[in-house]
Design a protein around this motif. Structure first.
Motif, short mmCIF file in Angstrom:
data_model
loop_
_atom_site.label_atom_id
_atom_site.label_comp_id
_atom_site.label_asym_id
_atom_site.label_seq_id
_atom_site.Cartn_x
_atom_site.Cartn_y
_atom_site.Cartn_z
N PRO A 44 -86.21 -24.82 17.59
CA PRO A 44 -85.99 -25.50 18.88
C PRO A 44 -86.25 -27.01 18.79
CG PRO A 44 -87.25 -23.49 19.21
CD PRO A 44 -87.23 -23.74 17.73
N SER A 45 -87.25 -27.39 17.98
CA SER A 45 -87.55 -28.81 17.83
C SER A 45 -86.45 -29.53 17.06
CB SER A 45 -88.89 -29.00 17.12
OG SER A 45 -89.95 -28.54 17.91
N LEU A 46 -85.90 -28.88 16.05
CA LEU A 46 -84.80 -29.50 15.30
C LEU A 46 -83.59 -29.70 16.21
CD1 LEU A 46 -83.53 -30.51 12.69
CD2 LEU A 46 -82.95 -28.13 12.12
N LEU B 9 -92.57 -29.40 12.10
CA LEU B 9 -92.78 -28.47 10.99
C LEU B 9 -93.81 -27.41 11.38
CD1 LEU B 9 -93.07 -31.01 8.00
CD2 LEU B 9 -91.03 -29.76 8.76
N SER B 10 -93.63 -26.20 10.87
CA SER B 10 -94.56 -25.11 11.14
C SER B 10 -95.43 -24.83 9.93
CB SER B 10 -93.79 -23.84 11.52
OG SER B 10 -94.68 -22.74 11.59
N THR C 49 -94.53 -35.63 2.96
CA THR C 49 -94.12 -35.43 4.35
C THR C 49 -92.64 -35.76 4.54
OG1 THR C 49 -96.35 -35.96 5.12
CG2 THR C 49 -94.59 -36.06 6.75
N GLU C 50 -92.20 -36.86 3.97
CA GLU C 50 -90.78 -37.22 4.06
C GLU C 50 -89.91 -36.15 3.40
OE1 GLU C 50 -90.48 -41.07 2.30
OE2 GLU C 50 -90.85 -42.12 4.20
N SER C 51 -90.33 -35.69 2.22
CA SER C 51 -89.57 -34.67 1.51
C SER C 51 -89.48 -33.39 2.33
CB SER C 51 -90.23 -34.38 0.16
OG SER C 51 -89.58 -33.31 -0.50
N ASN C 52 -90.59 -32.99 2.94
CA ASN C 52 -90.61 -31.77 3.73
C ASN C 52 -89.72 -31.91 4.97
OD1 ASN C 52 -93.36 -29.48 4.45
ND2 ASN C 52 -91.20 -29.29 4.90
N LEU C 53 -89.80 -33.04 5.64
CA LEU C 53 -88.97 -33.26 6.82
C LEU C 53 -87.49 -33.21 6.48
CD1 LEU C 53 -91.06 -36.10 8.47
CD2 LEU C 53 -90.60 -33.89 9.53
N LEU C 54 -87.12 -33.86 5.40
CA LEU C 54 -85.71 -33.88 5.00
C LEU C 54 -85.22 -32.48 4.63
CD1 LEU C 54 -85.72 -37.16 2.88
CD2 LEU C 54 -84.51 -36.80 5.05
N SER C 55 -86.03 -31.73 3.89
CA SER C 55 -85.62 -30.39 3.50
C SER C 55 -85.55 -29.45 4.70
CB SER C 55 -86.57 -29.82 2.44
OG SER C 55 -87.87 -29.61 2.98
#
Length: 268
Positions: free
Chosen positions: A163-165, A128-129, A192-198
């Protein structure tokens, strides 16, 4: 003309010819970086800040607290322009090139049949950025405000690093077990989980956050302990991606580690 005098004359002519063929001496960096470019302050700042970025990325600078005041615009331009995206893409491509060969090599390594190949990712500035946060907080030139950053993290709006995704998805396709190891603390798990999933990340094996017993530990100590626990559980950590050296160093280490760019802050 005497033979001795003739030889001396030929030698002198030879030296003159050789001197004219020698390339110009490499210009050394001056003691005063402001004198680096024909009096142009903007050029001098750009040169200094580019060298400063190299120093912090290679850890030559050691611990540092804030982006130099003269480099705020430089860091902004780097993060918002094509260079940050390009540097991140090259790091991801290097990691992916290593990954396939690493799996093949691990399969031949004695005792690896039962080991689960794993890749460890940091979260902030890796998956995440937080650039939108730092864009309104001086790009790292201001003192870090933990309260305001936690509010930003809780909002779960950090965008993905493309690029990381792509690397993340490719590694899953190869059969890696993906483990996320972040310095965020346990009460930030839901955000954090919510942000990663979105942001497009899913199906990770573990998301490890700091527990109360980890408060006060350096990132090197905390993350080394967690990697040791992974190995004790039967994971073989082939790769590790992070934006801080403290994400990557300490025992045990991954077979190979990949440092992503981050000129905005330092974590020990």
């Amino acid at each position: 003309m005497p033979r001795r005098l003739l030889l001396l004359l030929l030698l002198a002519l030879s030296l003159v010819a050789s001197a004219s063929a020698v390339p110009a001496v490499i210009r050394m960096v001056p003691d005063d970086p402001t004198a680096a470019s024909s009096g142009a302050v903007d050029d001098a700042d750009s040169l200094f800040c580019d060298s400063w970025r190299l120093s912090v990325e290679t850890a030559n600078a050691g611990p540092w607290l804030a982006v130099p005041a003269r480099c705020g615009d430089f860091v902004r331009d780097y993060m918002e322009g094509p260079r940050y995206a390009s540097d991140s893409a090259v790091a991801a491509a290097d990691a992916l090139a290593f990954a396939s060969d690493a799996l093949a090599a691990a399969a031949e390594w004695g005792g690896s049949a039962s080991a689960r190949p794993a890749w460890v990712f940091d979260v902030d500035e890796t998956l995440l950025s937080n650039a939108p946060y730092y864009a309104v907080n001086g790009w790292g030139s201001l003192e870090f405000n933990e309260t305001s950053f936690d509010e930003w993290a809780d909002a779960a709006k950090a965008p993905t690093l493309p690029p990381s995704l792509n690397l993340y998805n490719q590694l899953q396709g190869l059969g890696f077990h993906i483990i996320l190891l972040t310095g965020r603390i346990e009460f930030q798990r839901n955000a954090t989980e919510s942000n990663l999933l979105s942001a497009g990340y899913n199906s990770w094996e573990k998301l490890i956050l700091r527990q109360p017993s980890d408060i006060g530990k350096t990132a090197v100590q905390y993350k080394s302990e967690r990697r040791a626990a992974m190995e004790a559980e039967g994971f073989k950590i082939l790769g590790n991606s992070g934006d801080q050296w403290s994400d990557l160093i300490g025992s045990p280490m991954a077979t190979r580690s990949f440092k992503l760019p981050n000129p905005m802050y330092f974590i020990s």
